[in-house]
Scaffold this motif. Structure first.
Motif, PDB file in Angstrom:
ATOM      1  N   PRO A  76       0.803  -1.396  -0.012  1.00  0.00           N
ATOM      2  CA  PRO A  76       0.016  -0.150   0.074  1.00  0.00           C
ATOM      3  C   PRO A  76       0.763   1.134   0.003  1.00  0.00           C
ATOM      4  O   PRO A  76       0.251   2.229   0.285  1.00  0.00           O
ATOM      5  CB  PRO A  76      -0.746  -0.269   1.218  1.00  0.00           C
ATOM      6  CG  PRO A  76       0.221  -0.927   2.232  1.00  0.00           C
ATOM      7  CD  PRO A  76       1.126  -1.752   1.353  1.00  0.00           C
ATOM      8  N   TYR A  77       2.129   1.179   0.059  1.00  0.00           N
ATOM      9  CA  TYR A  77       3.074   2.376   0.059  1.00  0.00           C
ATOM     10  C   TYR A  77       3.559   3.094  -1.081  1.00  0.00           C
ATOM     11  O   TYR A  77       3.476   4.215  -1.358  1.00  0.00           O
ATOM     12  CB  TYR A  77       4.321   2.055   0.751  1.00  0.00           C
ATOM     13  CG  TYR A  77       4.073   1.382   2.308  1.00  0.00           C
ATOM     14  CD1 TYR A  77       4.169   2.453   3.395  1.00  0.00           C
ATOM     15  CD2 TYR A  77       3.846   0.191   2.575  1.00  0.00           C
ATOM     16  CE1 TYR A  77       3.883   1.951   4.640  1.00  0.00           C
ATOM     17  CE2 TYR A  77       3.702  -0.279   3.899  1.00  0.00           C
ATOM     18  CZ  TYR A  77       3.700   0.528   4.714  1.00  0.00           C
ATOM     19  OH  TYR A  77       3.489   0.196   6.119  1.00  0.00           O
ATOM     20  N   LYS A  88       2.640   4.075  -4.879  1.00  0.00           N
ATOM     21  CA  LYS A  88       1.288   4.578  -5.702  1.00  0.00           C
ATOM     22  C   LYS A  88       1.882   5.277  -6.763  1.00  0.00           C
ATOM     23  O   LYS A  88       2.981   5.922  -7.102  1.00  0.00           O
ATOM     24  CB  LYS A  88       0.225   5.422  -5.007  1.00  0.00           C
ATOM     25  CG  LYS A  88      -0.140   4.684  -3.696  1.00  0.00           C
ATOM     26  CD  LYS A  88      -1.397   3.701  -4.183  1.00  0.00           C
ATOM     27  CE  LYS A  88      -1.692   2.872  -2.805  1.00  0.00           C
ATOM     28  NZ  LYS A  88      -2.594   1.771  -3.124  1.00  0.00           N
ATOM     29  N   THR A  89       0.842   5.518  -7.972  1.00  0.00           N
ATOM     30  CA  THR A  89       1.222   6.296  -9.138  1.00  0.00           C
ATOM     31  C   THR A  89       0.236   7.341  -9.462  1.00  0.00           C
ATOM     32  O   THR A  89      -0.780   6.864  -9.366  1.00  0.00           O
ATOM     33  CB  THR A  89       1.812   5.279 -10.312  1.00  0.00           C
ATOM     34  OG1 THR A  89       2.117   6.150 -11.480  1.00  0.00           O
ATOM     35  CG2 THR A  89       0.432   4.566 -10.652  1.00  0.00           C
ATOM     36  N   LEU A  90       0.470   8.327  -9.870  1.00  0.00           N
ATOM     37  CA  LEU A  90      -0.285   9.148 -10.659  1.00  0.00           C
ATOM     38  C   LEU A  90       0.551  10.093 -11.549  1.00  0.00           C
ATOM     39  O   LEU A  90       1.867  10.200 -11.337  1.00  0.00           O
ATOM     40  CB  LEU A  90      -1.008  10.183  -9.738  1.00  0.00           C
ATOM     41  CG  LEU A  90      -2.382   9.867  -8.973  1.00  0.00           C
ATOM     42  CD1 LEU A  90      -2.714  10.905  -8.213  1.00  0.00           C
ATOM     43  CD2 LEU A  90      -3.417   9.752 -10.161  1.00  0.00           C
ATOM     44  N   GLY A  91      -0.117  10.342 -12.852  1.00  0.00           N
ATOM     45  CA  GLY A  91       0.509  11.168 -13.753  1.00  0.00           C
ATOM     46  C   GLY A  91       1.829  10.709 -14.224  1.00  0.00           C
ATOM     47  O   GLY A  91       2.888  11.386 -14.302  1.00  0.00           O
ATOM     48  N   ARG A  97       4.236   9.009 -12.619  1.00  0.00           N
ATOM     49  CA  ARG A  97       5.085   9.176 -11.528  1.00  0.00           C
ATOM     50  C   ARG A  97       4.935   8.150 -10.310  1.00  0.00           C
ATOM     51  O   ARG A  97       3.755   8.052 -10.171  1.00  0.00           O
ATOM     52  CB  ARG A  97       5.321  10.709 -10.757  1.00  0.00           C
ATOM     53  CG  ARG A  97       6.283  11.049 -10.103  1.00  0.00           C
ATOM     54  CD  ARG A  97       6.560  12.227  -9.769  1.00  0.00           C
ATOM     55  NE  ARG A  97       7.727  12.520  -8.915  1.00  0.00           N
ATOM     56  CZ  ARG A  97       7.843  12.434  -7.456  1.00  0.00           C
ATOM     57  NH1 ARG A  97       6.487  11.876  -7.066  1.00  0.00           N
ATOM     58  NH2 ARG A  97       8.617  12.388  -6.840  1.00  0.00           N
ATOM     59  N   VAL A  98       5.880   7.485  -9.992  1.00  0.00           N
ATOM     60  CA  VAL A  98       5.592   6.539  -9.074  1.00  0.00           C
ATOM     61  C   VAL A  98       6.395   7.170  -7.534  1.00  0.00           C
ATOM     62  O   VAL A  98       7.560   7.661  -8.025  1.00  0.00           O
ATOM     63  CB  VAL A  98       6.388   5.137  -9.333  1.00  0.00           C
ATOM     64  CG1 VAL A  98       6.240   4.144  -8.254  1.00  0.00           C
ATOM     65  CG2 VAL A  98       5.596   4.596 -10.446  1.00  0.00           C
ATOM     66  N   ALA A  99       5.571   6.839  -6.577  1.00  0.00           N
ATOM     67  CA  ALA A  99       6.241   7.476  -5.409  1.00  0.00           C
ATOM     68  C   ALA A  99       5.587   6.782  -4.352  1.00  0.00           C
ATOM     69  O   ALA A  99       4.636   6.070  -4.170  1.00  0.00           O
ATOM     70  CB  ALA A  99       5.549   9.083  -5.299  1.00  0.00           C
ATOM     71  N   PHE A 100       6.431   6.687  -3.073  1.00  0.00           N
ATOM     72  CA  PHE A 100       6.044   6.416  -1.744  1.00  0.00           C
ATOM     73  C   PHE A 100       5.040   7.288  -1.154  1.00  0.00           C
ATOM     74  O   PHE A 100       5.626   8.372  -0.897  1.00  0.00           O
ATOM     75  CB  PHE A 100       7.288   6.227  -0.780  1.00  0.00           C
ATOM     76  CG  PHE A 100       8.107   4.704  -1.215  1.00  0.00           C
ATOM     77  CD1 PHE A 100       7.402   3.652  -0.795  1.00  0.00           C
ATOM     78  CD2 PHE A 100       9.149   4.835  -1.929  1.00  0.00           C
ATOM     79  CE1 PHE A 100       8.244   2.230  -1.117  1.00  0.00           C
ATOM     80  CE2 PHE A 100       9.623   3.461  -2.141  1.00  0.00           C
ATOM     81  CZ  PHE A 100       9.259   2.460  -1.796  1.00  0.00           C
ATOM     82  N   ILE A 101       3.744   6.997  -0.730  1.00  0.00           N
ATOM     83  CA  ILE A 101       2.929   7.759  -0.191  1.00  0.00           C
ATOM     84  C   ILE A 101       3.179   7.920   1.265  1.00  0.00           C
ATOM     85  O   ILE A 101       2.498   8.849   2.063  1.00  0.00           O
ATOM     86  CB  ILE A 101       1.500   7.646  -0.608  1.00  0.00           C
ATOM     87  CG1 ILE A 101       1.242   6.276  -0.185  1.00  0.00           C
ATOM     88  CG2 ILE A 101       1.527   7.978  -1.944  1.00  0.00           C
ATOM     89  CD1 ILE A 101      -0.490   6.097   0.052  1.00  0.00           C
TER      90      ILE A 101
END
Lengths: 639, 360
Positions: free
Chosen positions: B29-30, B32-35, B37-41
């Motif tokens: 669950p850590y 995620k991607t949007l636009g 771009r992949v990132a740890f939320i």
């Protein structure tokens, strides 16, 4: 609190009231006709007590949009000859200061009492302010009750004083008065006369020429303070050791003298009229004193004023040693002028004055207290309530900013959501200042592009805050085309101070229906692109925030979900962990629900080594259901 | 050195080396991607993680991938292992119209689904002028809707972890070379044979999401239904049946940073790779690399989905030279110690072979 006790017309009867109720009762006994307040702890219950009584009592009560408007409304009543009261916390006084300093010049007519509740120790505040300095800056007289009973009496007296000198009068309360309870002897209720009228011969004009008049009026107040029933001295008249105390510190001083058995050698001067000082009375009490100790909250205000008086009259008064915050004898949490003055501090200080020592608690008991504090109590951080929509909002804002990846800055404001600066809000907020400041700051950051600033800027505000002080900052951002995202955490109430209505709720303080002013209508009226989203829908909220971060200009996102503590919010279902789907540490999620999202209703079952939802705490918001990577949490309908 | 989230964050995500393949997503669950771009939320507490292991930019070891996929060292230093190089095109007119060039990737995907070889296909959906999205296609309509090349880095593999976890159907994947490499790294861990067909797409670079903001400022192009990047030409669009173009110099600054150090423009570990011919827009280049790939192409051909002809011999050096040029640029970056190329574990012999190729 009993509305009955507050509204019963039985002079001489003794009832138990809180300090805030006592102040309200003082108003009712003084013929109060108009009361206006903005909620803020510890002051909120004054208007909260008055409002339900207003209709039957024949007076008017309102929750105002902010403190400035509150004092202006009260001033109008005063100009029409009506006795009026306005109530606020210390921070609110800063908002009201501009009209108050003007009212000091213009003068007032009907008794106008400004109740300000300071919060020594900042139990429920972001700052620790001492109103007495601002009363002095306004040139307005100030009274300080020492007990709940006195809070009522002083309020009544303050109206008379206000009318006698033609000025607003401050009543400065503190948390230990506001939220303490004590017995109060009731006086007669006095319904306000229905004679409100503006006499066209009257003029209330703010002009510098009235500065002189103001000084004359303050001199009149000083003269009345000399005879005020709230100043008195206890102990031997010839004692060379003198304690000067105001507010609840007086009761600590009296207790300390008793515990130390120092009644024969220490005198205690209780001052209830702390600005302007009753100088004749003070001079008389200082005569013969060689050591003077000051006990007061928060800052060394009396200490400084009295020293100044002594300097002026040193030849007559002779040498004196002053014990207080400056000398280090009286200190709150470490420094002079910080924190509450406790009975322990008072005992130590009076002990130093009397050259005696006594332990307030036995050593064994003190040790036990430390042991419990350090060993047996789990440390707990301040946290949003279980199911609080703010937690979901901060989760989404934080996630959107991480995904955006441009080091977006989130600016905070004043409300429950100030906790967004702490762990429970994932340390999302980077600034916290005054009501509305987040949006003003955002507007400024947004214009730094010229200077190389490339980070997106988000201001997080509450719904009540929106009406209180955000609108001008929004106008500024819109007018100056600052590319800010303002996120309103709209929980349909002024939650932090106790669910008072606000202009968006469609209700008045007196309980009747009001025209609701939806935030989105106001924002759209300003030409701001405005969206509304339910923060409990986490993925959608992340996407909304992310998308809006990447649009030009000022815009507003309303994250709307009611405070779970509102009585109207019924709990119909709750979340429950399916222990066959949750595989505990084997999942690899690192206890995502209770460690990362960390809603207090999400707990770790040590026996099962699985996540568990606390069935009592869970409000059924369902956010954890969406967050669990194994879909191991599901709704359970409540019968 | 750990092999987990912290390293992924430091070496790939924070270093702007992520290709947005999507392979790290869906495990936890850590991330995620949007636009694109992949990132740890939220900070992940684990020391090790599948996210790092499957990342084609955390490390890429061509030798071990060759062994895994081909069972043997590579036979071609520039184009990667293959046993057939063709011109190919779909025979279905719809597929040719919707697909890129000859529509071969679309035709093979359809065949994989319709023949039962795969129950679902991971493809990249959307129109060329809007940010694309991952699609799990299970029927002809879904595949056709996703046909045609997208020029940015869609994290198409995002649903993969979930699909593999749920069990069941065999999967086809149509992806960029980085996604094919990632899918092979996933396969190395899964070992369940459910990745039935890996169809690689030639990719010399992808555009960053800024490309869509650029397009937003070009209303004339917003309704384009097809995009192309002809060799040495400008970016071409088909809008309402008419051609339009944007000078390549305007596009070049929008190239995704991570793509500058890509060593694999032809998806060397795919079962088959499909690309432009840079010659005849009605046809695709088709590289058959594995026995599975050979089988897929032959069966699709026999079923009348595909038409294949030999690659014109005179065109082969042109293809090789384009790929070699890209590889040489990346080798230079690697050997000059640029950190963005440090993910490559290329043995000296292989480097020499790339350099020597075509010089005999």
């Amino acid at each position: 609190m009993s509305l009955h006790a507050l509204s019963t017309d039985a002079p001489g009867e003794v009832v138990i009231l809180s300090g805030n109720e006592a102040i309200a009762r003082g108003g009712l006994e003084a013929g109060l006709g108009y009361a206006a307040a903005y909620p803020g702890s510890p002051s909120s219950e004054v208007l909260g007590s008055l409002a339900p009584l207003a209709r039957d009592g024949g007076f008017y009560a309102e929750w105002s949009t902010n403190e400035k408007v509150a004092i202006e409304g009260a001033a109008a009543a005063s100009f029409a000859g009506v006795r009026a009261m306005t109530v606020m916390k210390a921070d609110g006084l800063n908002v009201a200061l501009d009209p108050l300093t003007s009212l000091a010049y213009s003068g007032t007519k009907g008794g106008l009492v400004v109740v300000v509740c300071d919060d020594p120790g900042a139990h429920s505040s972001t700052k620790e302010e001492d109103t007495r300095y601002l009363a002095r800056a306004c040139h307005l007289p100030l009274l300080e009750p020492a007990t709940v009973e006195e809070a009522k009496e002083m309020t009544r007296w303050a109206f008379d004083l206000s009318e006698a000198v033609g000025l607003p009068v401050f009543l400065r309360s503190v948390t230990r008065i506001a939220h303490a309870r004590g017995s109060v002897v009731l006086g007669a209720l006095r319904p306000p006369p229905r004679t409100a009228r503006y006499d066209l011969k009257d003029r209330f004009i703010t002009l510098s020429v009235f500065h002189q008049v103001l000084h004359q009026r303050i001199a009149q107040a000083r003269a009345r303070f000399e005879q005020a029933p709230f100043n008195r001295c206890e102990g031997p008249a010839d004692a060379s050791r003198l304690v000067i105390a105001s507010g609840p510190s007086f009761t600590y001083a009296r207790e300390a003298v008793r515990l130390l058995g120092a009644g024969d050698e220490v005198r205690v001067l209780k001052l209830g009229t702390t600005w302007p000082l009753p100088e004749d009375l003070l001079g008389a009490q200082l005569r013969g004193a060689r050591q003077v100790l000051f006990l007061e909250e928060i800052e060394p205000f009396l200490e400084t004023e009295v020293k100044s008086y002594w300097a002026q009259h040193a030849a007559a008064l002779g040498p004196m040693t002053f014990l207080g915050k400056a000398s280090g004898h009286v200190a709150g949490s470490g420094d002079p002028g910080v924190g509450e003055l406790t009975p322990e501090i008072a005992l130590r200080a009076v002990g130093a004055l009397a050259g005696r020592e006594v332990a307030l608690r036995s050593e064994a008991f003190a040790r036990k207290v430390e042991q419990v504090k350090l060993g047996e109590l789990a440390p707990r951080a301040l946290a949003f309530c279980p199911g609080c929509p703010h937690r979901a909002s901060f989760w989404a804002i934080k996630a959107a900013l991480e995904l955006d990846g441009r080091q977006g800055v989130v600016l905070g404001d004043i409300g429950c959501y100030t906790l967004g600066a702490m762990q429970t809000g994932y340390f999302t907020l980077k600034t916290v200042h005054a009501m509305g400041s987040g949006v003003g700051l955002a507007s400024g950051f947004g214009k730094l592009d010229l200077l190389g600033f490339t980070q997106p800027v988000v201001a997080v505000i509450g719904d009540s805050t929106f009406y209180h002080a955000v609108v001008p900052a929004l106008v500024n951002a819109r007018y100056n085309d600052s590319p800010v995202l303002v996120v309103v955490l709209d929980n349909a109430t002024t939650a932090m101070t106790g669910h008072q209505p606000h202009p968006g709720t469609g209700r008045h303080a007196m309980g009747d229906l009001a025209p609701a002013l939806p935030i989105e209508a106001i924002a759209r009226g300003l030409g701001l692109p405005t969206e509304v989203q339910d923060p409990l829908q986490v993925d959608e909220t992340v996407e909304s925030v992310y998308r809006l971060l990447r649009t030009d200009g000022a815009k507003l996102l309303i994250l709307r979900s009611p405070c779970v503590l509102l009585p109207s919010v019924k709990r119909l279902r709750r979340a429950a962990v399916d222990t066959t789907r949750c595989i505990g540490e084997a999942c690899g999620c690192g206890r995502f629900c209770n460690r990362a999202f960390s809603c207090p209703a999400l707990v770790w079952d040590r026996a099962l080594e699985r996540a568990r939802v606390d069935e009592v705490l869970c409000s059924g918001c369902g956010v954890c259901i969406d967050l669990c990577p194994r879909e191991a949490i599901a709704f359970q309908e409540l019968a | 050195m750990g092999r987990g989230p912290s390293e992924l964050q430091a070496q790939v995500l924070a270093a702007d080396l992520c290709t947005a393949c999507g392979a790290c997503l869906g495990h936890c669950p850590y991330l995620k991607t949007l636009g694109e771009r992949v990132a740890f939320i939220h900070p992940c507490p684990r020391d090790e993680g599948r996210c790092f292991e499957v990342c084609p930019r955390a490390s890429l070891d061509p030798e071990s991938l060759d062994r895994q996929v081909l069972g043997a060292p590579r036979r071609h230093p520039v184009l990667g292992g293959h046993d057939g190089l063709y011109f190919a095109r779909a025979l279905d007119a719809d597929v040719r119209a919707r697909g890129q060039y000859g529509g071969v990737a679309t035709a093979l995907t359809l065949f994989a689904l319709e023949s039962g070889l795969a129950g679902a296909a991971l493809v990249t959906g959307g129109t060329p002028t809007r940010q694309p999205h991952a699609v799990v296609a299970r029927d002809r309509d879904a595949v056709l809707a996703a046909a045609g090349t997208k020029y940015s880095a869609c994290p198409t593999l995002e649903p993969l972890a979930g699909l593999l976890r749920e069990g069941g159907e065999a999967l086809a994947v149509v992806g960029r070379p980085c996604q094919v490499a990632a899918a092979r790294k996933v396969e190395a861990h899964e070992k369940n044979g459910r990745l039935a067909a890996l169809i690689g797409i030639f990719c010399f670079w992808a555009l960053a999401p800024a490309f869509y903001r650029f397009l937003a400022g070009r209303p004339d192009l917003q309704r384009a239904i097809k995009m192309d990047l002809p060799k040495d030409g400008d970016m071409a669009f088909v809008v309402n049946g008419r051609a339009a173009s944007v000078p390549l110099d305007e596009i070049r600054p929008l190239i995704r940073a991570a793509c500058q150090t890509c060593f694999d423009p032809t998806a060397e570990w795919a079962d088959v790779s499909v690309g432009s011919t840079e010659y005849d827009p009605a046809w695709n280049t088709l590289v058959v690399r594995t026995a599975r790939g050979r089988d897929l192409v032959e069966r699709a051909g026999a079923a009348g989905a595909l038409e294949v002809r030999p690659y014109p011999p005179e065109r082969i050096p042109i293809l090789e030279e384009a790929v070699q040029r890209k590889k040489l640029r990346v080798l230079d970056a690697l050997e000059s110690g640029r950190p963005e190329a440090a993910y490559l574990r290329i043995p000296a012999a292989q480097r020499d072979a790339v350099r020597a190729h075509g010089r005999a």
